[in-house]
Design a protein around this motif. Structure first.
Motif, PDB file in Angstrom:
ATOM      1  N   ASP A 244       0.691  -1.259  -0.196  1.00 20.06           N
ATOM      2  CA  ASP A 244      -0.043  -0.055  -0.042  1.00 20.06           C
ATOM      3  C   ASP A 244       0.886   1.245  -0.030  1.00 20.06           C
ATOM      4  OD1 ASP A 244       0.905   0.497   2.725  1.00 20.06           O
ATOM      5  OD2 ASP A 244      -1.006  -0.229   3.582  1.00 20.06           O
ATOM      6  N   ALA A 245       0.050   2.550   0.288  1.00 22.20           N
ATOM      7  CA  ALA A 245       1.030   3.776  -0.144  1.00 22.20           C
ATOM      8  C   ALA A 245       1.935   4.011   1.083  1.00 22.20           C
ATOM      9  CB  ALA A 245       0.042   4.846  -0.064  1.00 22.20           C
ATOM     10  N   VAL A 246       1.658   3.342   2.345  1.00 22.66           N
ATOM     11  CA  VAL A 246       2.880   3.397   3.227  1.00 22.66           C
ATOM     12  C   VAL A 246       3.766   2.121   3.273  1.00 22.66           C
ATOM     13  CG1 VAL A 246       1.360   4.984   4.943  1.00 22.66           C
ATOM     14  CG2 VAL A 246       1.329   2.360   5.039  1.00 22.66           C
ATOM     15  N   ASP A 247       3.908   1.529   2.371  1.00 19.19           N
ATOM     16  CA  ASP A 247       4.599   0.242   2.189  1.00 19.19           C
ATOM     17  C   ASP A 247       4.366  -0.757   3.097  1.00 19.19           C
ATOM     18  OD1 ASP A 247       7.017  -0.597   0.631  1.00 19.19           O
ATOM     19  OD2 ASP A 247       8.580  -0.351   2.146  1.00 19.19           O
ATOM     20  N   ALA A 248       3.405  -1.009   3.588  1.00 26.22           N
ATOM     21  CA  ALA A 248       2.818  -2.235   4.147  1.00 26.22           C
ATOM     22  C   ALA A 248       2.238  -3.248   3.162  1.00 26.22           C
ATOM     23  CB  ALA A 248       1.654  -1.808   5.231  1.00 26.22           C
ATOM     24  N   VAL A 249       2.449  -4.380   3.602  1.00 21.35           N
ATOM     25  CA  VAL A 249       1.876  -5.627   2.576  1.00 21.35           C
ATOM     26  C   VAL A 249       0.525  -5.759   3.062  1.00 21.35           C
ATOM     27  CG1 VAL A 249       2.182  -7.659   1.657  1.00 21.35           C
ATOM     28  CG2 VAL A 249       4.286  -6.329   2.283  1.00 21.35           C
ATOM     29  N   VAL A 250      -0.401  -6.028   2.223  1.00 19.94           N
ATOM     30  CA  VAL A 250      -1.982  -6.220   2.440  1.00 19.94           C
ATOM     31  C   VAL A 250      -2.206  -7.627   1.617  1.00 19.94           C
ATOM     32  CG1 VAL A 250      -4.152  -5.608   2.202  1.00 19.94           C
ATOM     33  CG2 VAL A 250      -2.571  -3.818   2.840  1.00 19.94           C
ATOM     34  N   LEU A 251      -2.495  -8.659   2.411  1.00 19.69           N
ATOM     35  CA  LEU A 251      -2.852  -9.702   2.014  1.00 19.69           C
ATOM     36  C   LEU A 251      -4.189  -9.845   2.017  1.00 19.69           C
ATOM     37  CD1 LEU A 251      -0.055 -10.139   3.690  1.00 19.69           C
ATOM     38  CD2 LEU A 251      -0.283 -12.487   2.849  1.00 19.69           C
ATOM     39  N   ALA A 252      -5.416 -10.164   0.844  1.00 21.32           N
ATOM     40  CA  ALA A 252      -6.476 -10.249   0.866  1.00 21.32           C
ATOM     41  C   ALA A 252      -6.883 -11.684   0.828  1.00 21.32           C
ATOM     42  CB  ALA A 252      -7.011  -9.659  -0.446  1.00 21.32           C
TER      43      ALA A 252
END
Length: 481
Positions: A244-252
């Motif tokens: 995401d925009a803050v460099d976190a990884v998002v796993l759906a």
């Protein structure tokens, strides 16, 4: 282009390539080994050595906390910086000078660069600066290029800059949140390591925990990882992954849920390291596992000079098995070069027979899980009539001396027709050291009646062998519970 001629050329100077060279030279041959990264390979710098170093501090701390008297002396948690510094020292700060000295000491010649097959018994090497050299082997070329991580086909995963085992074992800081995809040995070990160092770990696995072990191993390790704070989710795989925009990884996840992490580690298996080795120049398919016989010679017409060993064969993806294959290959190459007989019968001097039925494996997780040979399910698939004996390791004096409230389990899979052990599994603190005795029993096909005379010292965890044999039945009392 000038051609350098030698007896044996090995492509890949990891643990497997080093052992091929060592055996070939011991057999009286000259050898060149080609390496484009670090001499010592994956195991030394990005796999076995760093991962076990990262795991050891947490395991030692937990062992102390389970013993009254020692537990009271433990007044703090792990020092993550000190653990990472020890890891760096263990891998020589990713400097292979010591490994090069070893090659020099056995009389091997190292050629730096990327080596590819260039036709019969020929290897072309491109040096880091772009210069090329041509090597030619009088007797054999050996491909020992290992394997690489396999990324599953998950939408967005490749673009999310995922960690593989390399990044996870060489990371310079502890991620606050770590998501792991995969519940095999790598996933479970690194979940334990990073959770011990303070990461908030979420482990997602579609096929369960340690699915290649006996089912009870997965159950005990799942409980052990959860005791470390790991969020273990089985029957679960992300549909998509993104940064995401803050460099976190998002796993759906299926159903709309999400896991958010600072890094995502992919540990879903390996693929053959054969894509860029020049296999097409000798009629083989790049990217495939290389099919070999038990002397590690490639099974293809006209390629009697070509060998492969280690992960690239797909036989048993463990460093110890690769080194075992390498010893067989080096010895077989030397014997053939000398015109000597090749002992290629099962369990002969020049073969890797154990790959088929006696592979030892350890997951150094929480707790340790160790097995050799066949699970009960695999033995049944092979048509073996078996009897399985289980025992609670918490009832063994050597285990309870080691830790209060010791939890663990052991089992033997016995071939009832031959009355020999064909598989063994141990789960619990420090059980890895039990494994070699089981390996000897399986490889040696030691009769159950003879095992009764292998007396375990008291009080050691090895006393479980006596209890397992009692569960099977004493000689003259067959069938006794």
């Amino acid at each position: 282009m000038e051609t350098t001629i030698t007896d044996v050329i090995v492509i890949g100077a990891g643990a497997v390539g080093e052992n091929v060279v060592d055996r070939a030279i011991a057999g009286g041959l000259e050898a060149i080994v080609v390496e484009h990264e670090l001499v010592g390979g994956e195991c030394s710098y990005w796999a076995c050595e760093p991962s076990k170093t990262l795991l050891r501090s947490g395991a030692a701390l937990r062992a102390a906390q389970r013993v009254p008297g020692a537990a009271e002396a433990v007044t703090g948690g792990l020092d993550a910086d000190a653990v990472l510094a020890r890891r760096d020292a263990r891998v020589g700060d990713w400097d292979d000078t010591g490994q090069i000295r070893w090659l020099d000491g056995i009389g091997a010649t190292l050629v730096r660069g990327h080596g590819v097959l260039a036709g019969e018994r020929r290897v072309r090497v491109t040096a880091p600066g772009g210069d090329e050299a041509l090597l030619e082997a009088r007797h054999a070329v050996v491909v020992a290029t290992g394997s690489t991580p396999r990324l599953p086909d998950i939408d967005g995963l490749a673009l999310a800059r995922p960690w593989t085992s390399r990044e996870a074992t060489s990371a310079e800081r502890v991620p606050e949140r770590l998501a792991i995809i995969g519940g095999g040995v790598v996933g479970c070990e690194l979940a334990a390591a990073w959770a011990s160092l303070g990461s908030e770990v979420t482990l997602l696995t579609r096929s369960g925990i340690l699915s290649k072990f006996e089912p009870f191993a997965g159950e005990l390790v799942t409980a052990g990882l959860r005791s470390l704070g790991v969020d273990v989710r089985t029957d679960c795989s992300p549909d998509a992954v993104r940064r995401d925009a803050v460099d976190a990884v998002v796993l759906a996840l299926p159903g709309g849920a999400e896991v958010v992490a600072d890094e995502v580690l992919v540990a879903t298996g390996r693929r053959a390291g054969s894509e860029d080795v020049g296999l097409e120049t000798v009629g083989l398919a790049p990217g495939d596992w290389i099919d070999v016989d038990d002397t590690m010679r490639v099974r293809a017409d006209g390629l009697g000079w070509l060998y492969a060993a280690g992960d690239v064969t797909g036989r048993a993806l463990f460093t110890h098995q690769g080194k075992y294959q390498a010893r067989a290959a080096g010895d077989a190459i030397a014997a053939r070069a000398a015109g000597a007989p090749v002992d290629d019968a099962p369990w002969g001097a020049h073969v890797a027979t154990a790959d088929h039925a006696a592979v030892p494996r350890v997951a150094f997780t929480e707790p340790e899980a160790a097995m050799v040979g066949l699970t009960a399910a695999e033995a049944a698939r092979r048509g073996i009539r078996t009897r399985v004996v289980d025992y609670d390791l918490g009832w063994v004096a050597g285990a309870t001396d080691r830790a209060d409230g010791y939890e663990g389990r052991a089992n033997l899979v016995v071939d009832e027709d031959r009355r020999v052990v064909v598989g063994a599994t141990f789960v619990g603190q420090d059980v890895a050291e039990l494994l070699h005795a089981a390996t000897i029993a399986v490889v040696g096909e030691v009769p159950i009646e003879r095992l009764w005379h292998a007396v375990p010292a008291f009080p050691t965890i090895s006393e479980v062998w006596l209890r397992l044999l009692e569960g099977y039945g004493r000689p003259g009392h067959e069938g006794a519970a």
